[in-house]
Design a protein around this motif. Structure first.
Motif, PDB file in Angstrom:
ATOM      1  N   ASP A  72     -35.475 -17.064  18.298  1.00 49.39           N
ATOM      2  CA  ASP A  72     -34.762 -15.876  18.761  1.00 49.39           C
ATOM      3  C   ASP A  72     -35.274 -15.481  20.150  1.00 49.39           C
ATOM      4  O   ASP A  72     -36.367 -14.942  20.296  1.00 49.39           O
ATOM      5  CB  ASP A  72     -34.992 -14.740  17.754  1.00 49.39           C
ATOM      6  CG  ASP A  72     -34.226 -13.479  18.114  1.00 49.39           C
ATOM      7  OD1 ASP A  72     -33.661 -13.425  19.232  1.00 49.39           O
ATOM      8  OD2 ASP A  72     -34.193 -12.560  17.285  1.00 49.39           O
ATOM      9  N   LEU A  73     -34.452 -15.769  21.151  1.00 43.62           N
ATOM     10  CA  LEU A  73     -34.889 -15.534  22.541  1.00 43.62           C
ATOM     11  C   LEU A  73     -35.069 -14.055  22.874  1.00 43.62           C
ATOM     12  O   LEU A  73     -35.715 -13.710  23.854  1.00 43.62           O
ATOM     13  CB  LEU A  73     -33.889 -16.159  23.514  1.00 43.62           C
ATOM     14  CG  LEU A  73     -33.918 -17.681  23.581  1.00 43.62           C
ATOM     15  CD1 LEU A  73     -32.801 -18.188  24.487  1.00 43.62           C
ATOM     16  CD2 LEU A  73     -35.275 -18.176  24.086  1.00 43.62           C
ATOM     17  N   SER A  74     -34.524 -13.166  22.034  1.00 47.42           N
ATOM     18  CA  SER A  74     -34.701 -11.734  22.308  1.00 47.42           C
ATOM     19  C   SER A  74     -36.101 -11.285  21.919  1.00 47.42           C
ATOM     20  O   SER A  74     -36.510 -10.170  22.199  1.00 47.42           O
ATOM     21  CB  SER A  74     -33.648 -10.917  21.563  1.00 47.42           C
ATOM     22  OG  SER A  74     -33.932 -10.920  20.172  1.00 47.42           O
ATOM     23  N   LYS A  75     -36.856 -12.167  21.255  1.00 46.98           N
ATOM     24  CA  LYS A  75     -38.181 -11.764  20.777  1.00 46.98           C
ATOM     25  C   LYS A  75     -39.330 -12.492  21.467  1.00 46.98           C
ATOM     26  O   LYS A  75     -40.453 -12.499  20.955  1.00 46.98           O
ATOM     27  CB  LYS A  75     -38.257 -12.023  19.259  1.00 46.98           C
ATOM     28  CG  LYS A  75     -37.231 -11.234  18.458  1.00 46.98           C
ATOM     29  CD  LYS A  75     -37.779 -10.813  17.111  1.00 46.98           C
ATOM     30  CE  LYS A  75     -36.878  -9.819  16.425  1.00 46.98           C
ATOM     31  NZ  LYS A  75     -35.990 -10.478  15.425  1.00 46.98           N
ATOM     32  N   ILE A  76     -39.060 -13.095  22.606  1.00 46.51           N
ATOM     33  CA  ILE A  76     -40.152 -13.819  23.261  1.00 46.51           C
ATOM     34  C   ILE A  76     -41.183 -12.848  23.848  1.00 46.51           C
ATOM     35  O   ILE A  76     -40.848 -11.731  24.239  1.00 46.51           O
ATOM     36  CB  ILE A  76     -39.649 -14.773  24.375  1.00 46.51           C
ATOM     37  CG1 ILE A  76     -38.895 -13.995  25.449  1.00 46.51           C
ATOM     38  CG2 ILE A  76     -38.818 -15.899  23.798  1.00 46.51           C
ATOM     39  CD1 ILE A  76     -38.585 -14.807  26.683  1.00 46.51           C
ATOM     40  N   ILE A  77     -42.442 -13.303  23.880  1.00 45.20           N
ATOM     41  CA  ILE A  77     -43.510 -12.523  24.511  1.00 45.20           C
ATOM     42  C   ILE A  77     -43.793 -13.170  25.867  1.00 45.20           C
ATOM     43  O   ILE A  77     -44.264 -14.300  25.945  1.00 45.20           O
ATOM     44  CB  ILE A  77     -44.789 -12.544  23.640  1.00 45.20           C
ATOM     45  CG1 ILE A  77     -44.517 -11.907  22.274  1.00 45.20           C
ATOM     46  CG2 ILE A  77     -45.932 -11.827  24.360  1.00 45.20           C
ATOM     47  CD1 ILE A  77     -44.144 -10.436  22.303  1.00 45.20           C
ATOM     48  N   THR A  78     -43.474 -12.447  26.908  1.00 46.36           N
ATOM     49  CA  THR A  78     -43.663 -12.993  28.250  1.00 46.36           C
ATOM     50  C   THR A  78     -44.332 -11.973  29.170  1.00 46.36           C
ATOM     51  O   THR A  78     -44.065 -10.780  29.073  1.00 46.36           O
ATOM     52  CB  THR A  78     -42.318 -13.463  28.862  1.00 46.36           C
ATOM     53  OG1 THR A  78     -42.561 -13.891  30.204  1.00 46.36           O
ATOM     54  CG2 THR A  78     -41.260 -12.380  28.845  1.00 46.36           C
TER      55      THR A  78
END
Ligand SMILES: *Cc1c(COP(=O)(O)O)cnc(C)c1O
Length: 380
Positions: A72-78
């Protein structure tokens, strides 16, 4: 969103479904204990990638999300990792065109942030609240930062070689530190035992997730050269994860049809910790560990490299070579880079030292892995 189809063992080639790997406390081959490599559905990635906007977008770590196993790309930590400069200072090299991939400009000062961004994203995806790892310093600082950013608790097992700047950085991010009486291999065993007895913890380190995240360093090099492939990419080798990831990135670009060849991948180690160079020179199929390695290049003092076989494969399959430099050569390369405006720690100068040693011509990329402020040994 996930294009990973399976994981395959580097040594025995046994194949695993992604779900099988995700359940393991230590993601390694359960048959022979070796490292695993992720395999993807490249024809699906190809459909996403071969588009004008991808080809033209500015290089940045998450631009290459299709090559990473994230649900889920909305939940990446960057924290803004990657997108580091490819520097060219013509005073540094006359025999060819030298480009320096300056990884010091990552959020915690080393390329480790690329892998940490993906690892902490995976830890959250698996519902973990804690992470643990062994580190020679930079990975500890990087994971500690990303864990703190995501609100996870972090425990770092620290071998006796870690310098004081890196230890301070790890502590600044609020991580718990456990000093280990022994080298990196001993620390790694302790971290693995810790995770096995604490199932709410996620093991970070040179396991498949980190390697998948580190690939973006290779994608960026090609991208920054407008998808033209350099002749040599020169990389320091500690655990071998970085060199494998860089090779894998170039291989995948060929697989999806963006480029048509792989550069020579050159791995550099220091005299007192050279198990991969030794295996390459003697054409061995196994890595013979070096016990308690002592070198100024502490970030690559991994006597029993987890991805040693992968490193060998990257060098062999790309027609590259393995090079050994002395501590003195690494320090002199560090000083030369710094006096031309590019400050790196000793391990970050090892690739440049290798280029000088081998007198490489053509277009040469040196990966300068960690910031000079992290280890200022010998500066007066
Ligand atoms: C981790 C590290 C390396 C080596 O990377 P591996 O993946 O362990 O081979 C080299 N230089 C620096 C500064 C590092 O932190």
């Amino acid at each position: 969103m996930v294009y990973v189809t399976s994981f395959r063992c580097f040594r025995c080639s046994r194949q695993y479904k992604p779900e099988e790997i995700e359940k393991l406390p230590i993601p390694r081959c359960s048959n022979c204990g070796s490292a695993l490599d992720a395999e993807y559905d490249y024809s699906s990635i190809r459909k996403i990638i071969l588009r004008d906007d991808f080809m033209r977008d500015k290089p940045a770590h998450w631009k290459y999300w299709a090559f990473m196993p994230v649900k889920d790309l909305s939940k990446i930590i960057t924290m803004g990792e990657g997108g580091t400069p490819l520097l060219e200072n013509i005073r540094l090299w006359k025999k060819g065109r030298l480009l320096i991939k300056y990884e010091a400009s990552n959020p915690t000062g080393s390329f480790k942030d690329r892998g940490s961004s993906l690892e902490i994203t995976k830890a959250l995806e698996f519902g973990k609240r804690k992470v643990a790892l062994a580190s020679t310093g930079n990975m500890g600082a990087s994971v500690a930062a990303y864990a703190a950013y995501a609100g996870l608790e972090c425990t770092v097992f620290i071998p006796d070689i870690v310098g004081k700047e890196k230890l301070t950085q790890i502590k600044a991010y609020g991580a718990k530190t456990i000093m280990v009486d022994g080298d990196y291999s001993v620390a790694m065993t302790e971290a693995e035992n810790f995770v096995v007895s604490n199932p709410d913890s996620f093991l970070t380190g040179d396991y498949p997730w980190r390697s998948e995240g580190t690939k973006t360093l290779g994608f960026e090099i090609a991208d920054q050269l407008y998808w033209r492939i350099p002749d040599h990419v020169v990389v320091p080798v500690g655990n071998g994860t970085l060199i494998w990831s860089v090779f894998e990135a170039f291989r995948e670009l060929v697989l999806v049809g963006i480029t048509d060849r792989i550069p020579r991948i050159i791995g550099v180690q220091v005299e007192n910790c050279d198990p991969v160079v030794h295996a390459w020179e003697n054409e061995l199929g196994e890595i013979i560990p070096v016990k308690d390695p002592q070198t100024v290049a502490t970030a690559i003092a991994c006597g029993d490299p987890i991805d040693g076989l992968a490193a060998l494969r990257a060098i062999r399959e790309s027609g590259g070579e393995a090079v050994r430099v002395s501590d003195k050569e690494a320090m002199s390369a560090r000083d030369m880079l710094a006096s031309n405006g590019i400050f790196v720690e000793p391990s970050g100068a090892v690739a440049y030292a290798g280029i000088i040693k081998k007198k490489l011509a053509g277009t040469v990329v040196a990966v300068a892995t960690g910031h000079g402020l992290k280890d200022m040994i010998g500066i007066k």
